[in-house]
Design a protein around this motif. Structure first.
Motif, short mmCIF file in Angstrom:
data_model
loop_
_atom_site.label_atom_id
_atom_site.label_comp_id
_atom_site.label_asym_id
_atom_site.label_seq_id
_atom_site.Cartn_x
_atom_site.Cartn_y
_atom_site.Cartn_z
N TYR A 1 -5.86 12.98 0.21
CA TYR A 1 -5.93 11.69 -0.48
C TYR A 1 -6.02 10.54 0.51
O TYR A 1 -6.88 9.66 0.40
CB TYR A 1 -4.71 11.51 -1.39
CG TYR A 1 -4.52 10.08 -1.84
CD1 TYR A 1 -5.38 9.50 -2.76
CD2 TYR A 1 -3.49 9.30 -1.30
CE1 TYR A 1 -5.23 8.18 -3.15
CE2 TYR A 1 -3.33 7.98 -1.69
CZ TYR A 1 -4.19 7.43 -2.61
OH TYR A 1 -4.06 6.11 -2.98
N ILE A 2 -5.13 10.53 1.51
CA ILE A 2 -5.10 9.45 2.49
C ILE A 2 -6.42 9.37 3.26
O ILE A 2 -7.00 8.29 3.45
CB ILE A 2 -3.92 9.62 3.46
CG1 ILE A 2 -2.58 9.41 2.75
CG2 ILE A 2 -4.05 8.67 4.65
CD1 ILE A 2 -2.34 8.01 2.24
N LYS A 3 -6.92 10.50 3.69
CA LYS A 3 -8.14 10.52 4.51
C LYS A 3 -9.39 10.20 3.71
O LYS A 3 -10.42 9.85 4.29
CB LYS A 3 -8.27 11.88 5.19
CG LYS A 3 -7.21 12.11 6.28
CD LYS A 3 -7.41 13.45 6.98
CE LYS A 3 -6.41 13.62 8.13
NZ LYS A 3 -6.57 14.94 8.81
N SER A 4 -9.31 10.29 2.40
CA SER A 4 -10.49 10.01 1.57
C SER A 4 -10.53 8.57 1.09
O SER A 4 -11.53 8.14 0.52
CB SER A 4 -10.51 10.94 0.36
OG SER A 4 -9.42 10.66 -0.52
N GLU A 5 -9.46 7.81 1.33
CA GLU A 5 -9.38 6.43 0.85
C GLU A 5 -9.66 5.44 1.98
O GLU A 5 -8.89 5.36 2.93
CB GLU A 5 -7.99 6.15 0.26
CG GLU A 5 -7.76 6.79 -1.10
CD GLU A 5 -8.60 6.13 -2.18
OE1 GLU A 5 -8.91 4.92 -2.07
OE2 GLU A 5 -8.96 6.84 -3.13
N PRO A 6 -10.74 4.64 1.88
CA PRO A 6 -11.03 3.63 2.91
C PRO A 6 -9.88 2.65 3.15
O PRO A 6 -9.74 2.09 4.23
CB PRO A 6 -12.27 2.91 2.36
CG PRO A 6 -12.91 3.91 1.44
CD PRO A 6 -11.77 4.68 0.83
N LEU A 7 -9.05 2.44 2.11
CA LEU A 7 -7.92 1.52 2.22
C LEU A 7 -7.02 1.87 3.40
O LEU A 7 -6.42 0.99 4.02
CB LEU A 7 -7.10 1.55 0.92
CG LEU A 7 -5.80 0.74 0.88
CD1 LEU A 7 -6.11 -0.75 1.01
CD2 LEU A 7 -5.03 1.03 -0.41
N THR B 1 0.83 -1.20 0.00
CA THR B 1 0.00 0.00 0.00
C THR B 1 0.86 1.25 0.00
O THR B 1 0.40 2.32 -0.37
CB THR B 1 -0.92 0.03 1.23
OG1 THR B 1 -0.12 -0.07 2.42
CG2 THR B 1 -1.91 -1.11 1.21
N TYR B 2 2.13 1.14 0.41
CA TYR B 2 3.01 2.31 0.39
C TYR B 2 3.33 2.72 -1.04
O TYR B 2 3.46 3.91 -1.35
CB TYR B 2 4.28 2.03 1.20
CG TYR B 2 3.94 1.72 2.64
CD1 TYR B 2 3.35 2.68 3.46
CD2 TYR B 2 4.15 0.45 3.17
CE1 TYR B 2 3.00 2.39 4.77
CE2 TYR B 2 3.80 0.15 4.48
CZ TYR B 2 3.23 1.11 5.28
OH TYR B 2 2.86 0.82 6.56
N ALA B 3 3.46 1.75 -1.92
CA ALA B 3 3.65 2.06 -3.34
C ALA B 3 2.38 2.70 -3.90
O ALA B 3 2.45 3.64 -4.70
CB ALA B 3 3.98 0.78 -4.11
N GLU B 4 1.23 2.22 -3.46
CA GLU B 4 -0.04 2.79 -3.92
C GLU B 4 -0.22 4.22 -3.41
O GLU B 4 -0.68 5.09 -4.15
CB GLU B 4 -1.21 1.92 -3.45
CG GLU B 4 -2.55 2.32 -4.02
CD GLU B 4 -3.62 1.28 -3.80
OE1 GLU B 4 -4.81 1.63 -3.92
OE2 GLU B 4 -3.27 0.12 -3.52
N GLN B 5 0.17 4.45 -2.15
CA GLN B 5 0.13 5.81 -1.61
C GLN B 5 0.92 6.76 -2.51
O GLN B 5 0.47 7.87 -2.82
CB GLN B 5 0.75 5.86 -0.22
CG GLN B 5 -0.09 5.30 0.90
CD GLN B 5 0.65 5.36 2.23
OE1 GLN B 5 1.59 6.13 2.39
NE2 GLN B 5 0.23 4.56 3.18
N PHE B 6 2.11 6.31 -2.89
CA PHE B 6 2.96 7.17 -3.72
C PHE B 6 2.35 7.38 -5.10
O PHE B 6 2.30 8.52 -5.59
CB PHE B 6 4.36 6.57 -3.86
CG PHE B 6 5.24 7.42 -4.72
CD1 PHE B 6 5.88 8.53 -4.19
CD2 PHE B 6 5.39 7.13 -6.07
CE1 PHE B 6 6.66 9.34 -5.01
CE2 PHE B 6 6.16 7.94 -6.88
CZ PHE B 6 6.80 9.05 -6.35
#
Length: 286
Positions: free
Chosen positions: A268-274, A55-60
């Protein structure tokens, strides 16, 4: 004899011309190669980042890369099949940034690899959790049950601390860099076994309980908060963005740091349920 001498003179002249042509051609190649090497990062607009499948790659990819590209950076991502491959690549210069590890792990790798890696920024970090497919509560634990933890020293020590917090074990070694299952004393007869971190979710039907890295929980579409125990992650174990010390003040590094601390990435982070249940960077505590 004169004819033969004239032939040799002409032949050698042709070879001489060709020789000088070859020299000129190779000189041009060398000059162009030198210019390419000199321009490789001379404008500091190319950034190569290394991640494991995570998920860290996805965050980026979705949260940071668009910010950097707007600023004119050429951003390239390398996905490594194993996290242990990333730090040698960073230290060796094959990549510029590593986005997979905690500060404790980074320090351990600096010692082992004689590296000069440093923290650049925080990112949204997933805590570990104790989970089970067989039992619904901690009260069901019995002597002889098997509990799996990650087999690398840093994540293994983290997992053991979770078990210690619920009085299942006692941790007998404070040296994170050398930690192993031999440093765990069972208090209730459970058997603690160490497995590759990526195997944790896959063996839940075979073991009784397991401590799983949050990254794998989120990637599997599960909620970290559904764990029987969720780690209160110490600062040295949250995931950070790491670069070589010599690069800290470079414009691209500062741009990357700003992107990870930006309100755009926060949104972005706060809007993603992931990323529900992730530990948020302190830079966002405004």
């Amino acid at each position: 004899m004169r004819v033969w001498s004239e032939y040799l003179r002409k032949r050698l002249s042709k070879r001489g011309i060709q020789f000088y042509k070859n020299i000129s051609r190779w000189a041009l190649v060398i000059v162009i190669g030198s210019l390419v090497m000199a321009c490789g990062k001379s404008d500091e607009k190319t950034i190569v980042l290394g991640f494991g499948p995570s998920t860290y790659a996805e965050q980026f990819e979705y949260g940071i890369k668009p910010i950097l590209e707007k600023e004119g950076y050429d951003v390239r991502v390398k996905i490594f099949s194993q996290n242990m491959q990333i730090n040698p690549a960073l230290i060796g210069g094959d990549i510029d940034v590593a986005g997979h590890q905690s500060e404790a792990y980074m320090k351990k790798m600096n010692q082992e690899l004689k590296g000069n890696m440093v923290k650049l920024a925080d990112t949204a970090s997933a805590p570990q959790s104790l989970r089970s497919n067989k039992y619904q509560s901690l009260d069901e634990v019995r002597a002889g049950m098997r509990v799996a933890i990650p087999n690398d020293p840093v994540n293994g020590e983290r997992a053991a601390r979770i078990l210690e917090s619920i009085s299942w074990v006692e941790v007998t070694n404070d040296d994170v860099s050398r930690f192993s299952v031999n440093d765990i004393k069972s208090l209730n007869g459970i058997e603690v076994i160490a497995l590759d971190p990526a195997q944790g979710l896959r063996v839940l039907d075979e073991v009784d309980y397991a401590v799983i890295n949050g990254n794998y929980v989120a990637s599997a579409g599960l909620k970290i908060s559904d764990g029987l125990v969720v780690e209160k992650t110490p600062a040295e174990h949250v995931v950070i963005i790491v670069i070589r010390e010599d690069d800290v003040e470079k414009p691209w590094a500062q741009a990357l740091k700003s992107a990870y601390e930006s309100s755009e990435f926060e949104s972005y982070i706060k809007s993603e349920p992931l990323f529900d249940g992730f530990i948020l960077p302190k830079a966002w505590e405004r």
